[in-house]
Design a protein around this motif. Sequence first.
Motif, mmCIF file in Angstrom:
data_model
loop_
_atom_site.group_PDB
_atom_site.id
_atom_site.type_symbol
_atom_site.label_atom_id
_atom_site.label_comp_id
_atom_site.label_asym_id
_atom_site.label_seq_id
_atom_site.Cartn_x
_atom_site.Cartn_y
_atom_site.Cartn_z
ATOM 1 N N ALA A 20 0.889 -1.186 -0.073
ATOM 2 C CA ALA A 20 0.132 0.030 0.051
ATOM 3 C C ALA A 20 1.118 1.262 -0.070
ATOM 4 O O ALA A 20 1.737 1.255 0.676
ATOM 5 C CB ALA A 20 -0.730 -0.038 1.120
ATOM 6 N N PHE A 21 0.385 2.048 -0.915
ATOM 7 C CA PHE A 21 1.042 3.645 -0.536
ATOM 8 C C PHE A 21 0.100 4.326 0.418
ATOM 9 O O PHE A 21 -0.764 4.346 0.405
ATOM 10 C CB PHE A 21 0.965 4.277 -2.092
ATOM 11 C CG PHE A 21 2.028 3.885 -3.270
ATOM 12 C CD1 PHE A 21 3.455 3.871 -2.689
ATOM 13 C CD2 PHE A 21 1.456 3.224 -4.275
ATOM 14 C CE1 PHE A 21 4.123 3.589 -3.676
ATOM 15 C CE2 PHE A 21 2.328 2.907 -5.310
ATOM 16 C CZ PHE A 21 3.836 3.058 -5.163
ATOM 17 N N ASP A 99 3.338 1.731 -9.480
ATOM 18 C CA ASP A 99 2.593 2.647 -9.078
ATOM 19 C C ASP A 99 0.917 2.103 -8.424
ATOM 20 O O ASP A 99 1.005 1.110 -7.903
ATOM 21 C CB ASP A 99 2.100 3.186 -10.593
ATOM 22 C CG ASP A 99 1.487 2.113 -11.489
ATOM 23 O OD1 ASP A 99 1.156 0.989 -10.964
ATOM 24 O OD2 ASP A 99 1.484 2.362 -12.856
ATOM 25 N N PRO A 100 0.111 3.170 -8.130
ATOM 26 C CA PRO A 100 -1.173 2.549 -7.335
ATOM 27 C C PRO A 100 -2.051 1.740 -8.206
ATOM 28 O O PRO A 100 -2.888 2.174 -8.923
ATOM 29 C CB PRO A 100 -1.701 3.649 -6.955
ATOM 30 C CG PRO A 100 -0.895 4.904 -7.235
ATOM 31 C CD PRO A 100 0.164 4.485 -8.532
ATOM 32 N N SER A 101 -1.596 0.437 -8.739
ATOM 33 C CA SER A 101 -2.402 -0.460 -9.911
ATOM 34 C C SER A 101 -2.443 -1.739 -9.184
ATOM 35 O O SER A 101 -1.050 -2.231 -8.678
ATOM 36 C CB SER A 101 -1.883 -0.298 -11.056
ATOM 37 O OG SER A 101 -0.765 -0.734 -11.165
ATOM 38 N N CYS A 106 -0.020 -3.262 -5.958
ATOM 39 C CA CYS A 106 -0.675 -2.303 -4.957
ATOM 40 C C CYS A 106 -2.183 -2.987 -4.597
ATOM 41 O O CYS A 106 -2.845 -2.728 -5.712
ATOM 42 C CB CYS A 106 -0.478 -0.893 -5.602
ATOM 43 S SG CYS A 106 -1.161 0.418 -4.406
ATOM 44 N N CYS A 108 -3.831 -1.013 -2.216
ATOM 45 C CA CYS A 108 -4.763 -0.112 -1.706
ATOM 46 C C CYS A 108 -4.025 1.145 -1.631
ATOM 47 O O CYS A 108 -2.505 1.063 -1.502
ATOM 48 C CB CYS A 108 -5.652 -0.192 -0.347
ATOM 49 S SG CYS A 108 -4.460 -0.483 1.077
ATOM 50 N N VAL A 109 -4.374 2.283 -1.438
ATOM 51 C CA VAL A 109 -3.599 3.389 -0.926
ATOM 52 C C VAL A 109 -4.366 4.413 0.001
ATOM 53 O O VAL A 109 -5.745 4.230 0.391
ATOM 54 C CB VAL A 109 -3.386 4.543 -2.077
ATOM 55 C CG1 VAL A 109 -2.801 4.010 -3.118
ATOM 56 C CG2 VAL A 109 -4.814 4.966 -2.710
ATOM 57 N N ALA A 119 -3.462 10.877 -2.163
ATOM 58 C CA ALA A 119 -4.054 9.612 -2.437
ATOM 59 C C ALA A 119 -5.105 9.448 -3.478
ATOM 60 O O ALA A 119 -4.798 8.691 -4.464
ATOM 61 C CB ALA A 119 -4.551 8.879 -1.124
ATOM 62 N N ALA A 123 -4.249 7.853 -7.214
ATOM 63 C CA ALA A 123 -5.192 6.738 -7.695
ATOM 64 C C ALA A 123 -6.243 7.206 -8.704
ATOM 65 O O ALA A 123 -6.780 6.569 -9.299
ATOM 66 C CB ALA A 123 -6.109 6.168 -6.475
#
Length: 343
Positions: A20-21, A99-101, A106, A108-109, A119, A123
């Motif tokens: 998670a970011f 990246d947020p994918s 990933c 969640c963020v 966030a 996203a």
Amino acid sequence: MSAVNLNIIANLLRKQRRFAFMFPGQGSQHIGMGKEIAENFTDARLVFEEVDEALKYNLSRLMFEGDFNELTLTKNAQPAILANSIATLRVITQEMGLDPSPESGCVCVLGHSLGEFSAMVAAGVIPLSFASKLVRLRGQSMQTAVDNYGQDCTMMALMPISFENASKACEMALDHSSLQHEREVCQIANVNAPKQIVLSGTLSAVDRVVSIAKESFRVKRAVKLDVSAPFHCSIMKDAAVDLEAAIALGLDFVQNPSVPILSNVTALPVLDGHKLMELAVKQVTTTVLWTKCVEAASLDLQTETFVEVGGKVLSGLVPKIRKNVECLSLESFEDIKRLSNSS
């Protein structure tokens, strides 16, 4: 960056960890933030230029070499932290391909307070330029709200104390005859860890709560936060109205996120962009449930590694909440350079 952290990076690159970011909130600002990555990475420099253009203000100069007191004003700190977070993320994506994918691993963020806007940009819920204008207005409205309130206000972190005992201390303080006035406010602003609570409100009420917490609940430390307004309490209600109106003008920009975003208000994963914007308004006057957000990411979404982008505070809080997860902070140019060399 330690050898352990390099191992974490290696596992992330091999897509062997569910991660998670995380994006920090106010308090992480400092003079020089973002300067070295802007000088060394084109993607980062373009982020700062986009934010400057959106705001019609040379925010990057203030961040890189300005006055700290000016930067700490919430109207400046909020877009500055947003810009630094997104610039750092763009470099992580460029250098590591993360990246947020879901394809990156990933799951969640999540962002702490202001960090929820970072966030949402990360996203793909709202574009950076729109987010920059929103958080600038959010900051200005928060400052106006406290200025118009007509009383000295503050925020204070208490340790160690549980949410339940902090709530009792607030009730006891506000029941005291000297504070029985509708304009006296003390609310729990943040639940940062099981034994770390942040209070927000009028100075007299917060001081009374701190005294009770020390006398009745064995609180050992009370630390004043370096912020210019009492966030996440009822004093901010006019700021919430202003933010809601600004968001309404840009609803056409709103998209659903690429991965779930854990809401500070509910501690639940959200995949509806418009719902996220509604919750961002509610967040202005309500408690940031950070502990529950981290627990939900770890237990419900099975996050194994938490990667803090553009700060170092959250990666220090996560182990206090979940001891069996990995944490990584990517903030400085040195962090990014080591990251680049390891990828």
